[in-house]
Design an enzyme around this catalytic site. Structure first.
Site, PDB file in Angstrom:
ATOM      1  N   THR A 177       8.513 -62.216 -17.405  1.00 12.72           N
ATOM      2  CA  THR A 177       9.596 -61.461 -17.160  1.00 12.72           C
ATOM      3  C   THR A 177      10.432 -61.771 -15.845  1.00 12.72           C
ATOM      4  O   THR A 177       9.657 -61.877 -14.629  1.00 12.72           O
ATOM      5  CB  THR A 177       8.809 -59.853 -16.812  1.00 12.72           C
ATOM      6  OG1 THR A 177       8.195 -59.606 -18.108  1.00 12.72           O
ATOM      7  CG2 THR A 177       9.923 -58.907 -16.507  1.00 12.72           C
TER       8      THR A 177
ATOM      9  N   LYS B  40       7.889 -54.677  -9.272  1.00  9.19           N
ATOM     10  CA  LYS B  40       8.561 -55.978  -9.961  1.00  9.19           C
ATOM     11  C   LYS B  40       9.516 -55.639 -10.731  1.00  9.19           C
ATOM     12  O   LYS B  40      10.725 -56.163 -10.638  1.00  9.19           O
ATOM     13  CB  LYS B  40       7.350 -56.924 -10.333  1.00  9.19           C
ATOM     14  CG  LYS B  40       8.324 -58.350 -10.782  1.00  9.19           C
ATOM     15  CD  LYS B  40       7.278 -59.033 -11.692  1.00  9.19           C
ATOM     16  CE  LYS B  40       8.366 -60.435 -12.415  1.00  9.19           C
ATOM     17  NZ  LYS B  40       7.385 -61.223 -13.279  1.00  9.19           N
TER      18      LYS B  40
ATOM     19  N   LYS C 110      14.392 -56.002 -22.109  1.00 12.35           N
ATOM     20  CA  LYS C 110      13.293 -55.556 -21.375  1.00 12.35           C
ATOM     21  C   LYS C 110      13.573 -54.719 -20.053  1.00 12.35           C
ATOM     22  O   LYS C 110      13.118 -53.752 -19.762  1.00 12.35           O
ATOM     23  CB  LYS C 110      12.567 -56.857 -20.676  1.00 12.35           C
ATOM     24  CG  LYS C 110      11.388 -56.626 -19.875  1.00 12.35           C
ATOM     25  CD  LYS C 110      10.255 -56.764 -20.437  1.00 12.35           C
ATOM     26  CE  LYS C 110       8.861 -56.659 -19.272  1.00 12.35           C
ATOM     27  NZ  LYS C 110       7.692 -55.937 -19.874  1.00 12.35           N
TER      28      LYS C 110
HETATM   29  P1  NAD Z   1      -0.729 -63.962 -13.974  1.00 12.96           P
HETATM   30  O1  NAD Z   1      -0.267 -64.122 -12.548  1.00 12.96           O
HETATM   31  O2  NAD Z   1      -1.812 -63.518 -14.474  1.00 12.96           O
HETATM   32  O3  NAD Z   1      -0.247 -65.415 -14.822  1.00 12.96           O
HETATM   33  C1  NAD Z   1       0.938 -66.337 -14.518  1.00 12.96           C
HETATM   34  C2  NAD Z   1       0.135 -67.755 -14.218  1.00 12.96           C
HETATM   35  O4  NAD Z   1       1.251 -68.788 -14.205  1.00 12.96           O
HETATM   36  C3  NAD Z   1      -0.834 -67.794 -13.074  1.00 12.96           C
HETATM   37  O5  NAD Z   1      -2.140 -68.157 -13.703  1.00 12.96           O
HETATM   38  C4  NAD Z   1      -0.412 -68.721 -12.041  1.00 12.96           C
HETATM   39  O6  NAD Z   1      -1.344 -69.718 -11.784  1.00 12.96           O
HETATM   40  C5  NAD Z   1       0.632 -69.729 -13.299  1.00 12.96           C
HETATM   41  N1  NAD Z   1       1.381 -70.531 -12.614  1.00 12.96           N
HETATM   42  C6  NAD Z   1       2.298 -70.335 -11.462  1.00 12.96           C
HETATM   43  N2  NAD Z   1       2.991 -71.289 -11.112  1.00 12.96           N
HETATM   44  C7  NAD Z   1       2.649 -72.261 -12.270  1.00 12.96           C
HETATM   45  C8  NAD Z   1       3.404 -73.624 -12.120  1.00 12.96           C
HETATM   46  N3  NAD Z   1       4.310 -74.006 -11.523  1.00 12.96           N
HETATM   47  N4  NAD Z   1       2.700 -74.098 -13.198  1.00 12.96           N
HETATM   48  C9  NAD Z   1       1.936 -73.709 -13.851  1.00 12.96           C
HETATM   49  N5  NAD Z   1       1.496 -72.579 -13.849  1.00 12.96           N
HETATM   50  C10 NAD Z   1       1.944 -71.607 -12.697  1.00 12.96           C
HETATM   51  O7  NAD Z   1       0.627 -62.971 -14.631  1.00 12.96           O
HETATM   52  P2  NAD Z   1       0.651 -62.297 -16.092  1.00 12.96           P
HETATM   53  O8  NAD Z   1      -0.200 -60.857 -15.739  1.00 12.96           O
HETATM   54  O9  NAD Z   1      -0.105 -63.136 -16.986  1.00 12.96           O
HETATM   55  O10 NAD Z   1       2.182 -62.195 -16.233  1.00 12.96           O
HETATM   56  C11 NAD Z   1       2.858 -63.231 -16.502  1.00 12.96           C
HETATM   57  C12 NAD Z   1       4.427 -62.692 -16.881  1.00 12.96           C
HETATM   58  O11 NAD Z   1       4.217 -61.814 -17.810  1.00 12.96           O
HETATM   59  C13 NAD Z   1       4.903 -62.156 -15.561  1.00 12.96           C
HETATM   60  O12 NAD Z   1       6.153 -62.681 -15.638  1.00 12.96           O
HETATM   61  C14 NAD Z   1       4.938 -60.701 -15.945  1.00 12.96           C
HETATM   62  O13 NAD Z   1       5.883 -59.722 -15.263  1.00 12.96           O
HETATM   63  C15 NAD Z   1       4.876 -60.530 -17.323  1.00 12.96           C
HETATM   64  N6  NAD Z   1       4.188 -59.474 -17.866  1.00 12.96           N
HETATM   65  C16 NAD Z   1       2.904 -59.108 -17.638  1.00 12.96           C
HETATM   66  C17 NAD Z   1       2.358 -57.815 -18.343  1.00 12.96           C
HETATM   67  C18 NAD Z   1       1.044 -57.564 -17.893  1.00 12.96           C
HETATM   68  O14 NAD Z   1       0.633 -56.372 -18.206  1.00 12.96           O
HETATM   69  N7  NAD Z   1       0.110 -58.474 -17.128  1.00 12.96           N
HETATM   70  C19 NAD Z   1       3.057 -57.199 -19.201  1.00 12.96           C
HETATM   71  C20 NAD Z   1       4.275 -57.677 -19.475  1.00 12.96           C
HETATM   72  C21 NAD Z   1       4.872 -58.645 -18.989  1.00 12.96           C
END
Ligand code: NAD
Length: 302
Positions: A100, A250, A175
């Site tokens: 997102t 966010k 979204k």
């Molecule tokens: P998260 O923080 O658990 O996962 C993101 C991952 O990206 C982390 O493990 C981090 O180490 C990794 N990362 C960061 N920089 C990196 C790089 N340069 N190379 C490789 N890996 C890297 O977050 P999430 O909850 O999995 O959410 C991911 C996305 O989905 C976000 O944009 C969030 O807004 C969106 N989202 C989340 C949810 C939810 O309920 N968690 C729901 C809908 C959308």
């Protein structure tokens, strides 16, 4: 041989999404900067690479599931703008950007992909970690018909509803608009319950009326912010998310960016962004966003 997919970002969402691709028969090469995330992915049958570039090299499709637009653009083009996964992948590779991020960042990612001779679809999700694990996410996609057609079966392996919303950035646009409705409607539902309390209404009574009247909405009937009327809502388990306050803050921050960029006057949306930002800063970050009712109640003494 099965299609090889690179999966960059194996966190709360990316981890289970990559695992579902493996279950569907795809060969998945993942990468995360956090070693524990790579280890957890390996246990689900994901091979891991030492960098985003190494994962992208030789993949037919590259999926990113990262926290911010900055991270996406860095992974795509490298921190100094040279290299990155776009340069490492074979020409014509399809990049599926599922994080997102701001509409403007998504458009920039499309532009960078095109300049590098790659193809791109923004495809953010809703449905949360529960949906990621169950493979029932909703994907909102932005890009060309041809790229959407190639992506659709892959997205089907991780989701239930796949919607093509329009051209580059349209997935993120859908979204952000959806979450604007959700953020504002949850605040309205919470304010109504607190007002009902002050006026002597039982929670269940207000629920029974409003859920069958014009106040009906998802924030009330699925994610009801008071315990009781909807047993599965986070309010019944001390507001464990669910959808965390930090994520709502966010997402409404991204809505605010889009409102400012487009010049749309949205007094409630702007105010909601401010209210969730404060809620997240004052202890609500890890609570379900419906816990905002407690803050409204606390501020309503007297
Ligand atoms: P998260 O923080 O658990 O996962 C993101 C991952 O990206 C982390 O493990 C981090 O180490 C990794 N990362 C960061 N920089 C990196 C790089 N340069 N190379 C490789 N890996 C890297 O977050 P999430 O909850 O999995 O959410 C991911 C996305 O989905 C976000 O944009 C969030 O807004 C969106 N989202 C989340 C949810 C939810 O309920 N968690 C729901 C809908 C959308």
């Amino acid at each position: 041989m099965s299609t090889r997919i690179a999966f960059i970002g194996l966190g709360h969402m990316g981890g289970p999404m990559a695992a579902n691709l493996v279950k569907a028969g795809y060969q998945v090469t993942g990468f995360d900067v956090v070693p524990a995330a790579n280890e957890a992915a390996r246990q689900n049958g994901v091979e891991t690479a030492g960098s985003a570039e190494a994962a992208a090299a030789g993949a037919a499709v590259v999926i990113t599931m990262l926290q911010t637009g900055r991270q996406v653009l860095d992974v795509y083009s490298g921190r100094d703008g040279s290299g990155g996964a776009l340069a490492a992948a074979a020409p014509g590779t399809l990049f599926l950007e599922c994080s997102t991020i701001a509409v403007e960042d998504a458009k920039q990612a499309h532009q960078a992909a095109e300049t590098a001779g790659q193809r791109c679809l923004d495809a953010p999700v809703s449905g949360g970690v529960v949906g990621a694990v169950a493979g029932t996410l909703t994907f909102m996609a932005g890009g060309t018909e041809a790229d959407f057609a190639q992506a659709e079966p892959i997205l089907q392996a991780m989701g239930k509803r796949i919607v093509h919303c329009g051209a580059a950035g349209a997935g993120q646009a859908a979204k952000v608009c959806n979450n604007l409705i959700l953020g504002v409607s949850m605040i309205a539902v919470c304010e109504a319950f607190v007002l009902g309390e002050k006026l002597g209404l039982e929670h269940q009574t207000l629920f029974d009326v409003a859920s069958n009247a014009s106040g009906q909405c998802w924030a009330l009937t699925t994610n009801c912010p008071v315990p009781g009327p909807v047993p599965a809502s986070p309010a019944n388990r001390d507001y464990q998310p669910g959808f965390a306050g930090a994520l709502m803050a966010k997402d409404l921050g991204l809505a605010l960016q889009a409102l400012q960029a487009t010049g749309v006057t949205a007094e409630l949306g702007s105010r909601a962004a401010e209210i969730y930002r404060r809620f997240a800063e004052e202890g609500g970050a890890d609570k379900d966003f419906s816990a905002i009712i407690n803050q409204i109640r606390e501020r309503s003494q007297g």
